[in-house]
Write a protein that holds these residues in place. Structure first.
Motif, PDB file in Angstrom:
ATOM      1  N   THR A 193      22.658 -34.361  32.877  1.00  0.00           N
ATOM      2  CA  THR A 193      21.293 -33.821  32.896  1.00  0.00           C
ATOM      3  C   THR A 193      20.291 -34.867  32.427  1.00  0.00           C
ATOM      4  O   THR A 193      19.256 -35.103  33.074  1.00  0.00           O
ATOM      5  N   ASN A 194      20.592 -35.506  31.313  1.00  0.00           N
ATOM      6  CA  ASN A 194      19.673 -36.496  30.761  1.00  0.00           C
ATOM      7  C   ASN A 194      19.504 -37.676  31.719  1.00  0.00           C
ATOM      8  O   ASN A 194      18.386 -38.180  31.918  1.00  0.00           O
ATOM      9  N   GLN A 195      20.610 -38.102  32.324  1.00  0.00           N
ATOM     10  CA  GLN A 195      20.547 -39.200  33.290  1.00  0.00           C
ATOM     11  C   GLN A 195      19.656 -38.827  34.476  1.00  0.00           C
ATOM     12  O   GLN A 195      18.830 -39.643  34.927  1.00  0.00           O
ATOM     13  N   LYS A 196      19.825 -37.605  34.960  1.00  0.00           N
ATOM     14  CA  LYS A 196      19.037 -37.130  36.101  1.00  0.00           C
ATOM     15  C   LYS A 196      17.555 -37.088  35.756  1.00  0.00           C
ATOM     16  O   LYS A 196      16.698 -37.518  36.541  1.00  0.00           O
ATOM     17  N   ILE A 197      17.232 -36.582  34.579  1.00  0.00           N
ATOM     18  CA  ILE A 197      15.831 -36.466  34.156  1.00  0.00           C
ATOM     19  C   ILE A 197      15.196 -37.845  34.013  1.00  0.00           C
ATOM     20  O   ILE A 197      14.059 -38.062  34.450  1.00  0.00           O
ATOM     21  N   GLN A 198      15.941 -38.779  33.410  1.00  0.00           N
ATOM     22  CA  GLN A 198      15.391 -40.118  33.186  1.00  0.00           C
ATOM     23  C   GLN A 198      15.246 -40.897  34.495  1.00  0.00           C
ATOM     24  O   GLN A 198      14.208 -41.532  34.734  1.00  0.00           O
ATOM     25  N   GLU A 199      16.264 -40.853  35.338  1.00  0.00           N
ATOM     26  CA  GLU A 199      16.229 -41.632  36.574  1.00  0.00           C
ATOM     27  C   GLU A 199      15.168 -41.114  37.545  1.00  0.00           C
ATOM     28  O   GLU A 199      14.480 -41.896  38.210  1.00  0.00           O
ATOM     29  N   ASP A 200      15.024 -39.793  37.629  1.00  0.00           N
ATOM     30  CA  ASP A 200      14.071 -39.199  38.565  1.00  0.00           C
ATOM     31  C   ASP A 200      12.702 -38.949  37.930  1.00  0.00           C
ATOM     32  O   ASP A 200      11.805 -38.426  38.590  1.00  0.00           O
ATOM     33  N   LYS A 201      12.575 -39.320  36.635  1.00  0.00           N
ATOM     34  CA  LYS A 201      11.313 -39.143  35.905  1.00  0.00           C
ATOM     35  C   LYS A 201      10.807 -37.705  36.026  1.00  0.00           C
ATOM     36  O   LYS A 201       9.644 -37.446  36.378  1.00  0.00           O
ATOM     37  N   LEU A 202      11.698 -36.768  35.728  1.00  0.00           N
ATOM     38  CA  LEU A 202      11.366 -35.342  35.837  1.00  0.00           C
ATOM     39  C   LEU A 202      10.623 -34.861  34.601  1.00  0.00           C
ATOM     40  O   LEU A 202      10.790 -35.390  33.500  1.00  0.00           O
ATOM     41  N   THR A 203       9.824 -33.820  34.790  1.00  0.00           N
ATOM     42  CA  THR A 203       9.205 -33.094  33.681  1.00  0.00           C
ATOM     43  C   THR A 203      10.046 -31.852  33.439  1.00  0.00           C
ATOM     44  O   THR A 203      10.304 -31.090  34.375  1.00  0.00           O
ATOM     45  N   CYS A 204      10.493 -31.659  32.201  1.00  0.00           N
ATOM     46  CA  CYS A 204      11.523 -30.651  31.951  1.00  0.00           C
ATOM     47  C   CYS A 204      11.316 -29.937  30.626  1.00  0.00           C
ATOM     48  O   CYS A 204      10.922 -30.542  29.631  1.00  0.00           O
TER      49      CYS A 204
END
Length: 251
Positions: A193-204
């Motif tokens: 989850t953290n990798q996905k958020i950081q790589e895709d620059k998501l707001t979460c």
């Protein structure tokens, strides 16, 4: 920085058999692009109510929700799904059990598009789906033709995460998405989850009961109590927090 979304003087009141109960009280929250906000709070603190209000499942009794400078109080849950995605605690809720992994991903990839009677052309997406599932590191790529109902809990929840992010939502809500998993699988999914958020620059925004995750992940930490935000720690403030500091909010 310009806010992505904000709640202004938000209140939610519900009528019980004998009285009126407030679920959220004068809530003020500003979410900025690429914020990763962890949300803590005991039972009945208002965490799920906050997520239901954001997603449109529950309407504010008073106050306003502003997204990109426009009030979205009137928008339905379906309309908000064009810019917002949510992953639930129960792995069964985010996937269609009889559809294969590829079919579930294709369904999410086409979310928001007009439905027409035409061939799915699912083979055109097989390489893309293989690559995105392989990046998770949990062998989901070997189950592209497997119905989601036959996956393990961790694989099914990681599929839910991929489905929620495949179109890169403006806002991602993670509603205790690791709570139903065993500790090892929960830890693996949090890393994914953290990798996905950081790589895709998501707001979460992520609800969790795991103090360790609350301290480890995110750039902000919110604590809710009785429908109010009683603490909003910045990334720098979080660095000085310990587990005992968070536990003090639950007494």
């Amino acid at each position: 920085m310009k806010p992505l979304l904000s709640i202004k003087e938000g209140e939610v009141m519900v009528q019980t058999d004998h009285s009126t109960k407030k679920l959220l009280t004068n809530l003020e929250l500003t979410i900025y692009p690429e914020d990763f906000i962890v949300v803590l709070g005991g039972n009945g603190a208002g965490k799920s109510t906050l997520f239901n209000v954001l997603s449109g499942n529950l309407r504010l009794t008073a106050g306003d929700i502003v997204y990109q400078d426009q009030s979205i109080n009137h928008l339905s849950e379906e309309k908000r799904a064009t810019f917002l995605s949510r992953v639930f605690q129960d792995p069964k809720m985010g996937t269609a059990p009889r559809l294969t992994v590829s079919e579930n991903l294709l369904f999410s990839k086409k979310r928001g598009e007009k439905r027409r009677f035409k061939r799915r052309k699912i083979k055109d997406y097989q390489q893309e789906f293989y690559d995105v599932t392989k990046s998770l590191g949990n062998h989901l790529e070997t189950h592209l033709d497997t119905p989601a109902g036959q996956l393990s809990g961790g694989q099914r929840q990681s599929l839910s995460l991929l489905m929620a992010t495949i179109r890169r939502p403006d806002l991602l809500l993670l509603d205790e998405h690791t709570a139903a998993l065993d500790p090892k699988t929960s830890e693996q999914l949090m890393a994914i989850t953290n990798q996905k958020i950081q790589e895709d620059k998501l707001t979460c925004l992520m609800i969790t009961h795991h103090m360790e995750d609350a301290l480890k992940y995110g750039n902000r930490l919110l604590v809710l109590k009785e429908g109010e935000i009683v603490a909003d720690f910045s990334e720098k403030e979080k660095e000085n927090l310990e587990k005992k500091d968070l536990l003090s909010f639950f007494y």
